[in-house]
Design a protein around this motif. Structure first.
Motif, PDB file in Angstrom:
ATOM      1  N   ARG A 141       0.833  -1.207   0.000  1.00  0.00           N
ATOM      2  CA  ARG A 141       0.000   0.000   0.000  1.00  0.00           C
ATOM      3  C   ARG A 141       0.864   1.253   0.000  1.00  0.00           C
ATOM      4  O   ARG A 141       0.557   2.231  -0.662  1.00  0.00           O
ATOM      5  N   ARG A 142       1.927   1.207   0.773  1.00  0.00           N
ATOM      6  CA  ARG A 142       2.804   2.367   0.830  1.00  0.00           C
ATOM      7  C   ARG A 142       3.414   2.663  -0.541  1.00  0.00           C
ATOM      8  O   ARG A 142       3.542   3.822  -0.934  1.00  0.00           O
ATOM      9  N   ALA A 143       3.774   1.623  -1.283  1.00  0.00           N
ATOM     10  CA  ALA A 143       4.328   1.811  -2.627  1.00  0.00           C
ATOM     11  C   ALA A 143       3.309   2.491  -3.533  1.00  0.00           C
ATOM     12  O   ALA A 143       3.663   3.356  -4.344  1.00  0.00           O
ATOM     13  N   ALA A 144       2.043   2.128  -3.388  1.00  0.00           N
ATOM     14  CA  ALA A 144       0.996   2.751  -4.201  1.00  0.00           C
ATOM     15  C   ALA A 144       0.845   4.235  -3.856  1.00  0.00           C
ATOM     16  O   ALA A 144       0.646   5.080  -4.745  1.00  0.00           O
ATOM     17  N   ILE A 145       0.945   4.568  -2.571  1.00  0.00           N
ATOM     18  CA  ILE A 145       0.841   5.974  -2.155  1.00  0.00           C
ATOM     19  C   ILE A 145       2.069   6.753  -2.619  1.00  0.00           C
ATOM     20  O   ILE A 145       1.961   7.893  -3.082  1.00  0.00           O
ATOM     21  N   ASP A 146       3.240   6.130  -2.515  1.00  0.00           N
ATOM     22  CA  ASP A 146       4.463   6.770  -3.008  1.00  0.00           C
ATOM     23  C   ASP A 146       4.340   7.107  -4.500  1.00  0.00           C
ATOM     24  O   ASP A 146       4.796   8.164  -4.949  1.00  0.00           O
ATOM     25  N   ARG A 147       3.739   6.198  -5.260  1.00  0.00           N
ATOM     26  CA  ARG A 147       3.574   6.447  -6.697  1.00  0.00           C
ATOM     27  C   ARG A 147       2.714   7.672  -6.948  1.00  0.00           C
ATOM     28  O   ARG A 147       2.927   8.404  -7.910  1.00  0.00           O
ATOM     29  N   ARG A 148       1.759   7.895  -6.071  1.00  0.00           N
ATOM     30  CA  ARG A 148       0.902   9.073  -6.240  1.00  0.00           C
ATOM     31  C   ARG A 148       1.731  10.358  -6.123  1.00  0.00           C
ATOM     32  O   ARG A 148       1.493  11.326  -6.844  1.00  0.00           O
ATOM     33  N   PHE A 149       2.698  10.369  -5.214  1.00  0.00           N
ATOM     34  CA  PHE A 149       3.604  11.518  -5.110  1.00  0.00           C
ATOM     35  C   PHE A 149       4.423  11.674  -6.387  1.00  0.00           C
ATOM     36  O   PHE A 149       4.603  12.780  -6.896  1.00  0.00           O
TER      37      PHE A 149
END
Length: 273
Positions: A141-149
């Motif tokens: 999940r954190r990787a998905a949020i990082d991608r948003r940045f």
């Protein structure tokens, strides 16, 4: 609540109200849709902005993906609300209900499965509402949020505009509603970690990101504490928060320290005499 010019004035500053009037007069509102009391609109500005309002909610519960971080709501929301004063989009809710009732159960199931198979975000919300505890890890999940940045401003390291984190907050809320607190805590932890690690990239909309971080860490503490009073989960959470105090963004350290203290207090309350 009634959608009147006076009600719209109450949710914004005078300057923003005037800019919203100008946007309306300039014909910047497009793609209007309404289901029940929820209105979704695209408003053109420096780019296309997505706007959502609830005409029945207190202060219209507005949301916009623009970078505005001043008092009240933004000019895009104001323009949409002013348009709704005299010209609401037609309600598609009855048609949606009729189509659902008329649909064959097997066809509806096949359509839903096909849609869920190709939309990972919707699929996870479906599992959160109807399935078992999530199998996705915090790191995923954190990787998905990082991608948003990374996607927000792909040509530069710095992020100038707010990011819509509602996908993850809504998911956590779904888990909490079903008392799946461990799954909700995992979502909040991913948000906390990603926001902490990416905060140095933020150069604008500071209130937006600070509020998202505060909401995420508060949700994390609440859900860890509610997850069947699992002592191991609390110990792991305290270790995570302690580590962040030392290695995370300096101005966020006080939030991690406060969260750690709250969890330790809960551990002491649960410990046998």
């Amino acid at each position: 609540m009634d959608v009147t010019r006076e009600a719209v004035r109450d949710v914004c500053t005078d300057a923003v109200f005037e800019r919203g009037e100008n946007y309306l007069a300039e014909g910047r509102i497009h793609e209007r849709h309404r289901v029940d009391t929820t209105v979704t609109v695209v408003v053109s500005g420096n780019r296309q902005y997505d706007v959502r309002v609830d005409l029945a909610a207190a202060e219209f519960d507005p949301w916009c993906d623009c970078p505005y971080d001043g008092p009240g709501t933004c000019k895009h929301v104001v323009a949409v609300l002013l348009r709704c004063v005299d010209d609401r989009p037609p309600d598609e809710g009855d048609g949606l209900n009729a189509a659902l009732e008329a649909a064959d159960a097997d066809d509806l199931r096949a359509f839903l499965r096909e849609t869920l198979a190709t939309d990972a975000t919707l699929r996870e919300r479906f599992f959160a509402r109807f399935g078992e505890a999530s199998t996705r890890s915090v790191d995923e999940r954190r990787a998905a949020i990082d991608r948003r940045f990374e996607e927000t401003n792909p040509d530069y390291f710095v992020v100038f505009e707010p990011i819509d984190f509602s996908e993850w907050f809504d998911l956590a809320a779904e888990y909490r509603a079903r008392e799946q607190y461990a799954s909700a805590a995992a979502v909040y932890r991913a948000l906390v970690a990603s926001l902490d690690d990416n905060m140095e990239r933020v150069d604008g909309a500071y209130d937006h990101f600070s509020q998202a971080f505060t909401r995420a860490i508060d949700g994390y503490v609440d859900c860890v504490a509610a997850a069947e009073r699992d002592a191991n989960a609390v110990t792991d959470a305290v270790a995570f928060l302690d580590e962040r105090v030392a290695s995370g963004t300096p101005f966020l350290a006080k939030y991690f320290e406060r969260a750690t203290a709250e969890l330790r207090e809960k551990m002491d309350e649960e410990s046998p005499e």
